[in-house]
Design a protein around this motif. Structure first.
Motif, PDB file in Angstrom:
ATOM      1  N   GLN A 194      -7.049   5.186  -8.297  1.00 61.89           N
ATOM      2  CA  GLN A 194      -6.499   6.548  -7.613  1.00 61.89           C
ATOM      3  C   GLN A 194      -6.208   6.224  -5.960  1.00 61.89           C
ATOM      4  O   GLN A 194      -5.429   6.793  -5.510  1.00 61.89           O
ATOM      5  N   ILE A 195      -7.274   5.594  -5.408  1.00 65.91           N
ATOM      6  CA  ILE A 195      -7.194   5.387  -4.011  1.00 65.91           C
ATOM      7  C   ILE A 195      -5.704   4.404  -3.741  1.00 65.91           C
ATOM      8  O   ILE A 195      -5.010   4.525  -2.743  1.00 65.91           O
ATOM      9  N   LEU A 196      -5.767   3.394  -4.516  1.00 68.50           N
ATOM     10  CA  LEU A 196      -4.766   2.434  -4.464  1.00 68.50           C
ATOM     11  C   LEU A 196      -3.390   3.223  -4.755  1.00 68.50           C
ATOM     12  O   LEU A 196      -2.383   2.855  -3.916  1.00 68.50           O
ATOM     13  N   ASN A 197      -3.211   4.139  -5.574  1.00 65.07           N
ATOM     14  CA  ASN A 197      -2.209   4.641  -5.842  1.00 65.07           C
ATOM     15  C   ASN A 197      -1.685   5.592  -4.781  1.00 65.07           C
ATOM     16  O   ASN A 197      -0.418   5.863  -4.614  1.00 65.07           O
ATOM     17  N   LEU A 198      -2.849   6.431  -4.188  1.00 62.70           N
ATOM     18  CA  LEU A 198      -2.521   7.311  -3.019  1.00 62.70           C
ATOM     19  C   LEU A 198      -1.875   6.297  -1.966  1.00 62.70           C
ATOM     20  O   LEU A 198      -1.081   6.811  -1.292  1.00 62.70           O
ATOM     21  N   LEU A 199      -2.466   5.118  -1.570  1.00 60.69           N
ATOM     22  CA  LEU A 199      -2.058   4.142  -0.382  1.00 60.69           C
ATOM     23  C   LEU A 199      -0.637   4.115  -0.697  1.00 60.69           C
ATOM     24  O   LEU A 199       0.342   4.031   0.090  1.00 60.69           O
ATOM     25  N   HIS A 200      -0.183   3.515  -1.908  1.00 62.05           N
ATOM     26  CA  HIS A 200       1.103   3.113  -2.362  1.00 62.05           C
ATOM     27  C   HIS A 200       2.282   4.394  -2.223  1.00 62.05           C
ATOM     28  O   HIS A 200       3.096   4.385  -1.542  1.00 62.05           O
ATOM     29  N   ASP A 201       1.589   5.815  -2.513  1.00 69.24           N
ATOM     30  CA  ASP A 201       2.444   7.014  -2.439  1.00 69.24           C
ATOM     31  C   ASP A 201       2.754   7.139  -0.896  1.00 69.24           C
ATOM     32  O   ASP A 201       3.716   7.531  -0.380  1.00 69.24           O
ATOM     33  N   LEU A 202       1.752   7.055  -0.079  1.00 69.50           N
ATOM     34  CA  LEU A 202       1.668   7.357   1.461  1.00 69.50           C
ATOM     35  C   LEU A 202       2.621   6.267   2.023  1.00 69.50           C
ATOM     36  O   LEU A 202       3.397   6.717   3.118  1.00 69.50           O
ATOM     37  N   GLN A 203       2.715   5.107   1.619  1.00 72.64           N
ATOM     38  CA  GLN A 203       3.626   3.975   2.351  1.00 72.64           C
ATOM     39  C   GLN A 203       5.084   4.595   1.834  1.00 72.64           C
ATOM     40  O   GLN A 203       6.008   4.285   2.675  1.00 72.64           O
ATOM     41  N   ARG A 204       5.218   4.851   0.796  1.00 72.36           N
ATOM     42  CA  ARG A 204       6.696   5.131   0.402  1.00 72.36           C
ATOM     43  C   ARG A 204       6.950   6.558   1.104  1.00 72.36           C
ATOM     44  O   ARG A 204       8.084   6.583   1.536  1.00 72.36           O
ATOM     45  N   ARG A 205       6.379   7.492   1.212  1.00 73.39           N
ATOM     46  CA  ARG A 205       6.458   8.563   2.049  1.00 73.39           C
ATOM     47  C   ARG A 205       6.727   8.646   3.339  1.00 73.39           C
ATOM     48  O   ARG A 205       7.627   9.130   4.118  1.00 73.39           O
ATOM     49  N   LEU A 206       5.918   7.757   4.231  1.00 72.09           N
ATOM     50  CA  LEU A 206       5.492   7.670   5.521  1.00 72.09           C
ATOM     51  C   LEU A 206       6.436   6.484   6.140  1.00 72.09           C
ATOM     52  O   LEU A 206       6.446   6.195   7.499  1.00 72.09           O
ATOM     53  N   GLY A 207       6.638   5.481   5.359  1.00 74.97           N
ATOM     54  CA  GLY A 207       7.115   4.024   5.914  1.00 74.97           C
ATOM     55  C   GLY A 207       6.246   3.544   6.560  1.00 74.97           C
ATOM     56  O   GLY A 207       6.617   2.283   7.355  1.00 74.97           O
ATOM     57  N   VAL A 208       4.781   3.542   6.356  1.00 74.90           N
ATOM     58  CA  VAL A 208       3.680   2.567   6.998  1.00 74.90           C
ATOM     59  C   VAL A 208       3.754   1.410   6.626  1.00 74.90           C
ATOM     60  O   VAL A 208       3.838   1.354   5.292  1.00 74.90           O
ATOM     61  N   ALA A 209       3.431   0.545   7.360  1.00 68.74           N
ATOM     62  CA  ALA A 209       3.066  -0.984   6.981  1.00 68.74           C
ATOM     63  C   ALA A 209       1.394  -1.042   6.796  1.00 68.74           C
ATOM     64  O   ALA A 209       0.610  -0.457   7.650  1.00 68.74           O
ATOM     65  N   TYR A 210       1.033  -2.163   5.963  1.00 72.82           N
ATOM     66  CA  TYR A 210      -0.312  -2.223   5.621  1.00 72.82           C
ATOM     67  C   TYR A 210      -0.604  -3.802   6.004  1.00 72.82           C
ATOM     68  O   TYR A 210       0.095  -4.624   5.201  1.00 72.82           O
ATOM     69  N   LEU A 211      -1.694  -3.995   6.274  1.00 70.67           N
ATOM     70  CA  LEU A 211      -2.478  -5.530   6.231  1.00 70.67           C
ATOM     71  C   LEU A 211      -3.561  -5.136   5.198  1.00 70.67           C
ATOM     72  O   LEU A 211      -4.510  -4.415   5.508  1.00 70.67           O
ATOM     73  N   PHE A 212      -3.462  -5.632   4.014  1.00 69.11           N
ATOM     74  CA  PHE A 212      -4.454  -5.261   2.854  1.00 69.11           C
ATOM     75  C   PHE A 212      -5.226  -6.495   2.507  1.00 69.11           C
ATOM     76  O   PHE A 212      -4.914  -7.573   2.032  1.00 69.11           O
ATOM     77  N   ILE A 213      -6.533  -6.406   2.972  1.00 67.87           N
ATOM     78  CA  ILE A 213      -7.367  -7.462   2.797  1.00 67.87           C
ATOM     79  C   ILE A 213      -8.301  -6.887   1.500  1.00 67.87           C
ATOM     80  O   ILE A 213      -9.102  -6.094   1.639  1.00 67.87           O
ATOM     81  N   ALA A 214      -8.717  -7.758   0.747  1.00 74.28           N
ATOM     82  CA  ALA A 214      -9.237  -7.368  -0.375  1.00 74.28           C
ATOM     83  C   ALA A 214      -9.702  -8.728  -1.325  1.00 74.28           C
ATOM     84  O   ALA A 214      -9.082  -9.732  -1.311  1.00 74.28           O
ATOM     85  N   HIS A 215     -11.057  -8.714  -1.982  1.00 70.48           N
ATOM     86  CA  HIS A 215     -11.529  -9.517  -3.057  1.00 70.48           C
ATOM     87  C   HIS A 215     -10.611  -9.488  -4.474  1.00 70.48           C
ATOM     88  O   HIS A 215     -10.485 -10.354  -4.935  1.00 70.48           O
TER      89      HIS A 215
END
Length: 326
Positions: A194-215
């Motif tokens: 749910q949180i990943l899909n939210l981040l995906h949606d926000l990027q599409r709507r707002l045009g924000v870039a991410y540095l995504f760090i994860a295991h």
């Protein structure tokens, strides 16, 4: 790719002195990040992966201007950070925000949600109370939380909801880049998507870039446009997410992704086990830093450090490929 990247790091290095004894003499250097280069495009995601201690979080702290690089350069919108005046640095800090791993620790338990989300606006813009409330409600709606949330405290929310609050706060100043440092690793598996899909949606709507760090390599592959794989302070592979995740070239990347959940449910892959422990960044091995654990190790791997060079449409640092050895 067209135009200059939003953020570009060149030969970025961070060494921490180790002090010992009564006088605090320097007894060595922890080579946390050792001359890495990468770029983040506007509106795109760079995924940064690797085992604990590889330098991912130190890299993010340099991007957030919490740590100063030992050497190398970070450029944002074409301007080097080192040359920015006080006003320029303040603008940079507004443009680059962060969401951290633990939503339980990153929110002040004594503050109401309205105050938490609105705090960056109060500090930076000092809007009138009606405008502030309107913006806070917009941000909460953006992350899927109801209006009544403004009057509640963090302990009245679940982990996933708290991370939504942290995301709303990070977006308050309309940043161009958000550093996501393990943003879902503290959450239940059922909530992560749910949180990943939210981040995906926000990027599409707002045009924000991410540095995504994860295991979570499956999450990185799902979220990222480009993936950089780090090992002991070095980038060993860098390329388009699908290429790196599905057709990895570096033996370390192959081992990492062989242990991850397959992206294609019908895919069968053999798990590759790397022997031994990660060496200490206080005393990294000579040559290729992966050679102490690599199943393909050759004599030259113990002696010569491979360079990051083009191979099959991405960059790889490995003596198995002629360009890295050149």
């Amino acid at each position: 790719m067209s135009g200059a990247p939003l953020l570009e790091a060149t030969a970025l290095t961070k060494h921490f002195p180790v002090r010992r004894g009564f006088l605090g003499r320097t007894a060595g250097l922890v080579r946390a990040v050792d001359s890495i280069s990468f770029a983040i495009e506007a509106g795109k995601t760079l995924g940064l992966v690797g085992e604990s201690g590889c330098g991912k979080t130190t890299t993010s702290r340099m991007i957030l201007h919490v740590e100063t690089p030992t050497s190398g350069e970070i450029q944002f919108e074409g301007a080097p950070l080192v040359g920015l005046n006080r006003h320029g640095l303040r603008r940079y800090r507004r443009s680059v925000q962060a969401v951290f791993q633990d939503p339980y620790a990153s929110l002040d338990p004594r503050m109401r949600i309205g105050a938490i989300v609105g705090e960056p606006l109060v500090i930076n813009e000092r809007p009138a109370t009606p405008a502030l409330r309107t913006r806070v409600l917009e941000l909460l709606e953006l992350v899927g939380l109801p209006e009544r949330s403004v009057a509640l405290f963090p302990h009245e929310f679940s982990g996933g909801q708290r991370q939504r609050i942290a995301i709303a706060r990070a977006l308050a100043l309309s940043p161009k880049l958000v550093v996501l440092d393990e943003p879902v690793s503290a959450l239940d598996v059922s909530i992560r998507a749910q949180i990943l899909n939210l981040l995906h949606d926000l990027q599409r709507r707002l045009g924000v870039a991410y540095l995504f760090i994860a295991h979570d390599l499956a999450a990185v592959a799902h979220m990222s446009h480009t993936i950089a794989v780090m090992y002991l302070g070095k980038i060993v592979e860098l390329g388009a997410a699908a290429d790196v995740a599905l057709r990895p070239k570096h033996p370390y990347t192959q081992a990492l992704f062989s242990a991850a959940l397959p992206l294609d449910p019908g895919e069968r892959r053999e798990e590759i086990i790397l022997s031994g422990e990660i060496p200490s960044p206080l005393d990294p091995p000579p040559g290729c830093r992966v050679h102490t654990r690599c199943p393909h190790v050759m004599d030259r791997c113990r002696r010569d450090e491979p360079r990051l060079a083009p191979e099959s449409g991405r960059l790889v640092a490995c003596h198995l490929y002629p360009a890295s050895a050149a």
